[in-house]
Motif scaffolding. Structure first.
Motif, PDB file in Angstrom:
ATOM      1  N   ALA A   1       5.649   7.784   2.255  1.00 31.75           N
ATOM      2  CA  ALA A   1       5.369   6.852   3.354  1.00 31.75           C
ATOM      3  C   ALA A   1       6.547   5.911   3.551  1.00 31.75           C
ATOM      4  O   ALA A   1       7.257   5.580   2.608  1.00 31.75           O
ATOM      5  CB  ALA A   1       4.109   6.057   3.048  1.00 31.75           C
ATOM      6  N   ILE A   2       6.741   5.479   4.782  1.00 30.26           N
ATOM      7  CA  ILE A   2       7.835   4.546   5.067  1.00 30.26           C
ATOM      8  C   ILE A   2       7.458   3.165   4.540  1.00 30.26           C
ATOM      9  O   ILE A   2       6.369   2.667   4.792  1.00 30.26           O
ATOM     10  CB  ILE A   2       8.089   4.458   6.594  1.00 30.26           C
ATOM     11  CG1 ILE A   2       8.485   5.833   7.131  1.00 30.26           C
ATOM     12  CG2 ILE A   2       9.156   3.408   6.900  1.00 30.26           C
ATOM     13  CD1 ILE A   2       8.579   5.890   8.649  1.00 30.26           C
ATOM     14  N   VAL A   3       8.371   2.585   3.789  1.00 31.20           N
ATOM     15  CA  VAL A   3       8.157   1.240   3.245  1.00 31.20           C
ATOM     16  C   VAL A   3       9.195   0.316   3.863  1.00 31.20           C
ATOM     17  O   VAL A   3      10.392   0.579   3.793  1.00 31.20           O
ATOM     18  CB  VAL A   3       8.327   1.255   1.705  1.00 31.20           C
ATOM     19  CG1 VAL A   3       8.351  -0.161   1.158  1.00 31.20           C
ATOM     20  CG2 VAL A   3       7.215   2.060   1.052  1.00 31.20           C
TER      21      VAL A   3
ATOM     22  N   SER B   1      -5.142   8.386   0.715  1.00 29.23           N
ATOM     23  CA  SER B   1      -4.861   8.054   2.113  1.00 29.23           C
ATOM     24  C   SER B   1      -4.265   6.667   2.175  1.00 29.23           C
ATOM     25  O   SER B   1      -4.889   5.692   1.763  1.00 29.23           O
ATOM     26  CB  SER B   1      -6.138   8.079   2.946  1.00 29.23           C
ATOM     27  OG  SER B   1      -6.665   9.379   2.976  1.00 29.23           O
ATOM     28  N   ASP B   2      -3.028   6.606   2.692  1.00 32.27           N
ATOM     29  CA  ASP B   2      -2.380   5.309   2.921  1.00 32.27           C
ATOM     30  C   ASP B   2      -2.699   4.915   4.351  1.00 32.27           C
ATOM     31  O   ASP B   2      -2.720   5.757   5.248  1.00 32.27           O
ATOM     32  CB  ASP B   2      -0.862   5.456   2.717  1.00 32.27           C
ATOM     33  CG  ASP B   2      -0.123   4.156   3.004  1.00 32.27           C
ATOM     34  OD1 ASP B   2      -0.729   3.082   2.836  1.00 32.27           O
ATOM     35  OD2 ASP B   2       1.056   4.218   3.396  1.00 32.27           O
ATOM     36  N   THR B   3      -2.984   3.634   4.567  1.00 38.43           N
ATOM     37  CA  THR B   3      -3.485   3.230   5.890  1.00 38.43           C
ATOM     38  C   THR B   3      -2.723   2.036   6.438  1.00 38.43           C
ATOM     39  O   THR B   3      -1.938   1.396   5.734  1.00 38.43           O
ATOM     40  CB  THR B   3      -4.968   2.828   5.778  1.00 38.43           C
ATOM     41  OG1 THR B   3      -5.061   1.696   4.899  1.00 38.43           O
ATOM     42  CG2 THR B   3      -5.817   3.961   5.248  1.00 38.43           C
ATOM     43  N   ALA B   4      -3.026   1.751   7.701  1.00 41.99           N
ATOM     44  CA  ALA B   4      -2.460   0.558   8.325  1.00 41.99           C
ATOM     45  C   ALA B   4      -3.129  -0.662   7.704  1.00 41.99           C
ATOM     46  O   ALA B   4      -4.298  -0.629   7.348  1.00 41.99           O
ATOM     47  CB  ALA B   4      -2.733   0.586   9.824  1.00 41.99           C
TER      48      ALA B   4
ATOM     49  N   LYS C   1       0.832  -1.220   0.000  1.00 40.56           N
ATOM     50  CA  LYS C   1       0.000   0.000   0.000  1.00 40.56           C
ATOM     51  C   LYS C   1       0.858   1.259   0.000  1.00 40.56           C
ATOM     52  O   LYS C   1       0.638   2.179  -0.793  1.00 40.56           O
ATOM     53  CB  LYS C   1      -0.932   0.009   1.231  1.00 40.56           C
ATOM     54  CG  LYS C   1      -1.905  -1.145   1.272  1.00 40.56           C
ATOM     55  CD  LYS C   1      -2.729  -1.158   2.530  1.00 40.56           C
ATOM     56  CE  LYS C   1      -1.909  -1.409   3.792  1.00 40.56           C
ATOM     57  NZ  LYS C   1      -1.170  -2.682   3.803  1.00 40.56           N
ATOM     58  N   SER C   2       1.831   1.291   0.916  1.00 35.98           N
ATOM     59  CA  SER C   2       2.674   2.493   1.013  1.00 35.98           C
ATOM     60  C   SER C   2       3.515   2.652  -0.249  1.00 35.98           C
ATOM     61  O   SER C   2       3.745   3.769  -0.717  1.00 35.98           O
ATOM     62  CB  SER C   2       3.569   2.410   2.248  1.00 35.98           C
ATOM     63  OG  SER C   2       2.759   2.375   3.417  1.00 35.98           O
ATOM     64  N   SER C   3       3.934   1.517  -0.816  1.00 35.15           N
ATOM     65  CA  SER C   3       4.709   1.597  -2.064  1.00 35.15           C
ATOM     66  C   SER C   3       3.854   2.198  -3.165  1.00 35.15           C
ATOM     67  O   SER C   3       4.350   2.951  -4.013  1.00 35.15           O
ATOM     68  CB  SER C   3       5.175   0.197  -2.482  1.00 35.15           C
ATOM     69  OG  SER C   3       5.939  -0.385  -1.452  1.00 35.15           O
TER      70      SER C   3
ATOM     71  N   THR D   1       4.032  -1.620   9.396  1.00 38.08           N
ATOM     72  CA  THR D   1       4.866  -0.413   9.482  1.00 38.08           C
ATOM     73  C   THR D   1       4.016   0.866   9.516  1.00 38.08           C
ATOM     74  O   THR D   1       4.244   1.757  10.329  1.00 38.08           O
ATOM     75  CB  THR D   1       5.837  -0.344   8.278  1.00 38.08           C
ATOM     76  OG1 THR D   1       6.621  -1.518   8.275  1.00 38.08           O
ATOM     77  CG2 THR D   1       6.748   0.868   8.383  1.00 38.08           C
ATOM     78  N   THR D   2       3.035   0.936   8.612  1.00 34.97           N
ATOM     79  CA  THR D   2       2.195   2.130   8.563  1.00 34.97           C
ATOM     80  C   THR D   2       1.125   2.017   9.635  1.00 34.97           C
ATOM     81  O   THR D   2       0.418   1.007   9.688  1.00 34.97           O
ATOM     82  CB  THR D   2       1.510   2.266   7.175  1.00 34.97           C
ATOM     83  OG1 THR D   2       2.511   2.162   6.175  1.00 34.97           O
ATOM     84  CG2 THR D   2       0.792   3.602   7.055  1.00 34.97           C
ATOM     85  N   ARG D   3       1.015   3.034  10.486  1.00 40.59           N
ATOM     86  CA  ARG D   3       0.047   2.935  11.581  1.00 40.59           C
ATOM     87  C   ARG D   3      -0.986   4.035  11.517  1.00 40.59           C
ATOM     88  O   ARG D   3      -2.171   3.799  11.707  1.00 40.59           O
ATOM     89  CB  ARG D   3       0.778   2.950  12.913  1.00 40.59           C
ATOM     90  CG  ARG D   3       1.614   1.705  12.992  1.00 40.59           C
ATOM     91  CD  ARG D   3       2.479   1.629  14.174  1.00 40.59           C
ATOM     92  NE  ARG D   3       2.791   0.223  14.435  1.00 40.59           N
ATOM     93  CZ  ARG D   3       3.079  -0.241  15.617  1.00 40.59           C
ATOM     94  NH1 ARG D   3       3.079   0.544  16.653  1.00 40.59           N
ATOM     95  NH2 ARG D   3       3.353  -1.510  15.783  1.00 40.59           N
TER      96      ARG D   3
HETATM   97 MG   LIG Z   1       2.344   0.754   4.732  1.00 44.86          MG
END
Ligand SMILES: [Mg+2]
Ligand SMILES: Nc1nc2c(ncn2[C@@H]2O[C@H](COP(=O)(O)OP(=O)(O)O)[C@@H](O)[C@H]2O)c(=O)[nH]1
Length: 469
Positions: free
Chosen positions: A251-253, A278-281, A238-240, A259-261
């Motif tokens: 976003a941190i990958v 919106s990137d999510t957990a 997702k973050s990628s 990782t994503t909170r």
């Molecule tokens: Mg993520």
């Protein structure tokens, strides 16, 4: 707030820039200007309105030079606010601006007062220079994040929405006039053929008002952008995908699941529209409290979204979490939202195919990509652009769409009153009572342009402006 005092504020943002504008409006604007600013060529003919002149800003108390600045005087009533307006174009340093504003405020007993947020625009409204919908359009122009948002706000500023609303209101008032005739002859029986005509007129109006009311769905997407939430199990990519879309490492990958909170939000322009991503957990059962809160936020963000981007990992077999994601898509689609499924990590050996996703119940388009490869961004963008286009392209009357909840509420009130009026007209209820409902509809429409307004409403509207606007 007093209308007969003079206000001052920087009209440009805080910070360093080539030029900063200090704006004054009110009856003493020119007097204050004359006290603190002196043309360097005082004899070069009479100073004309709306022309720039070079001069020095000097502290009248000490004679100290504060800045060299251009000044312009715009006399009432043909000015921004409808009052005398003076502007100083100073050098764009924060200290210079602070000192010039302070001079205007300190200019003797007759100094200016610091303007409240949106007060210049509010005065423009109160002095009849613009109506309320146009004032709101100014805020929308400043906040616009996409070409379509800007175009819509500009059309509202040029009066397209106000004219549409005024046209509807005029028709409502014409019905009221029709009822007046009946009120004047009220000792006679209510003439039903005439009443049926009134009801039919109201019915037509209801359809027109409803059309404008329903244009909110499109207008809001244009103004605020399409909110897209990226969902999927942990590590699906997702973050990628967010980073791929943004073209940055937003976003941190990591390879560590979870990782994503928090929800990370950023927007891109997609064709003429803004897409707010919106990137999510990741969606999964978790014993970790921070992650659990993150997952709750994921679900909330998905619920509020206009669009769901559901990410699946093709390098791993289908899991229970993937079924949860499919359920999320279904839930979203029952509320008429659009969705795209992404089958990610195509560069790795495949354990999950598009066919299996279909068998598992995915009913939305599936795009197979590799989020770690930058060249995959264009196909993803173009697929999303097409889907967003379809989502926003809801037909609107004459291309005009409302975009503010305040306008939608006013139109809903007008609709309710018109429906009551129609029913009352057909039920042979006295014309005075039908007229009350008709006038309630007229007032609700008038609230949009500010023909009918209250201090509270004005406060709420102008609070969202910045100082100096
Ligand atoms: Mg993520
Ligand atoms: N090989 C490969 N690895 C990927 C791809 N997309 C993401 N990853 C990796 O998968 C891991 C999780 O990615 P991330 O974007 O953090 O997933 P998230 O938990 O869904 O946000 C990271 O190590 C990424 O580098 C892809 O398309 N191919």
């Amino acid at each position: 707030m007093y209308l007969n005092d003079t206000i001052v504020a920087p009209a440009t943002p805080v910070g360093a820039g080539a030029v900063a504008i200090v704006r004054m409006s009110g009856p003493r604007a020119f007097e204050i200007l004359a006290k603190i600013w002196h043309p360097i060529r005082p004899r070069a003919g009479a100073r004309e309105p709306r022309k720039l002149y070079l001069g020095d800003v000097i502290d009248p108390a000490t004679g100290a030079l504060i800045d060299r600045a251009l000044a312009v005087a715009m006399p009432h009533p043909a000015s921004l606010t409808g009052e005398d307006v003076a502007e100083l174009q100073c050098h764009g340093g924060p200290l210079v601006v602070r000192r010039v504003v302070a001079l205007a405020i300190a200019a003797g007993a007759a100094g200016a007062r610091m303007a409240e947020p949106g007060e210049f625009t509010r005065r423009a409204f109160l002095n009849g220079r613009i109506d309320l919908a146009e004032a709101e359009a100014i805020a929308d122009i400043v906040a616009a994040r996409s070409d379509s948002a800007l175009a819509q706000a500009l059309s509202h500023l040029s009066g397209a929405l106000s004219e549409r609303v005024a046209h509807l209101r005029a028709q409502v008032i014409a019905i009221r006039a029709h009822l007046e005739v009946e009120i004047d002859f009220s000792d006679e029986d209510i003439a039903m053929p005439s009443r049926r005509t009134v009801a039919a007129d109201i019915e037509r109006l209801i359809a027109d008002v409803a059309l404008l009311h329903d244009s909110f769905a499109r207008g809001r997407l244009i103004r605020d952008g399409v909110r897209a939430t990226i969902v999927g199990k942990p590590n699906a990519g997702k973050s990628s995908i967010l980073n791929l879309m943004l073209g940055t490492d937003r976003a941190i990958v990591t390879a560590v699941p979870g990782t994503t909170r928090d929800v990370i939000e950023d927007s891109i322009q997609l064709g003429p529209y803004a897409l707010v991503l919106s990137d999510t957990a990741g969606v999964r059962e978790s014993g970790d409290e921070v992650e659990r809160i993150g997952i709750e936020r994921t679900l909330r963000s998905a619920r509020d979204a206009d669009f769901i981007i559901a990410v699946f990992d093709s390098s791993r077999p289908f899991e229970a979490e993937d079924a949860d994601v499919i359920a999320l898509i279904h839930d979203h689609r029952t509320r008429d939202g659009a969705a795209l499924a992404i089958l990610n990590k195509q560069d790795l050996p495949s354990k999950l195919s598009a066919d299996e996703l279909r068998e598992r119940g995915v009913r939305v388009p599936i795009l197979a990509i590799s989020a770690i490869h930058a060249e995959q961004a264009p196909p993803l963008r173009s697929e999303l652009a097409q889907m967003v286009d379809a989502l926003v392209a809801v037909p609107a009357p004459e291309g005009i769409a409302i975009s503010r909840a305040r306008h939608r509420e006013a139109l809903a009130t007008a609709l309710g009153a018109l429906k009551n009026a129609r029913d009352a007209a057909l039920a042979a209820i006295p014309p005075e009572i039908v007229a009350v409902e008709v006038m309630a509809a007229a007032d609700a429409l008038g609230a949009i342009t500010g023909d009918v307004s209250s201090e509270d409403v004005l406060d709420a509207i102008f609070r969202e402006f910045c100082i100096g606007k």
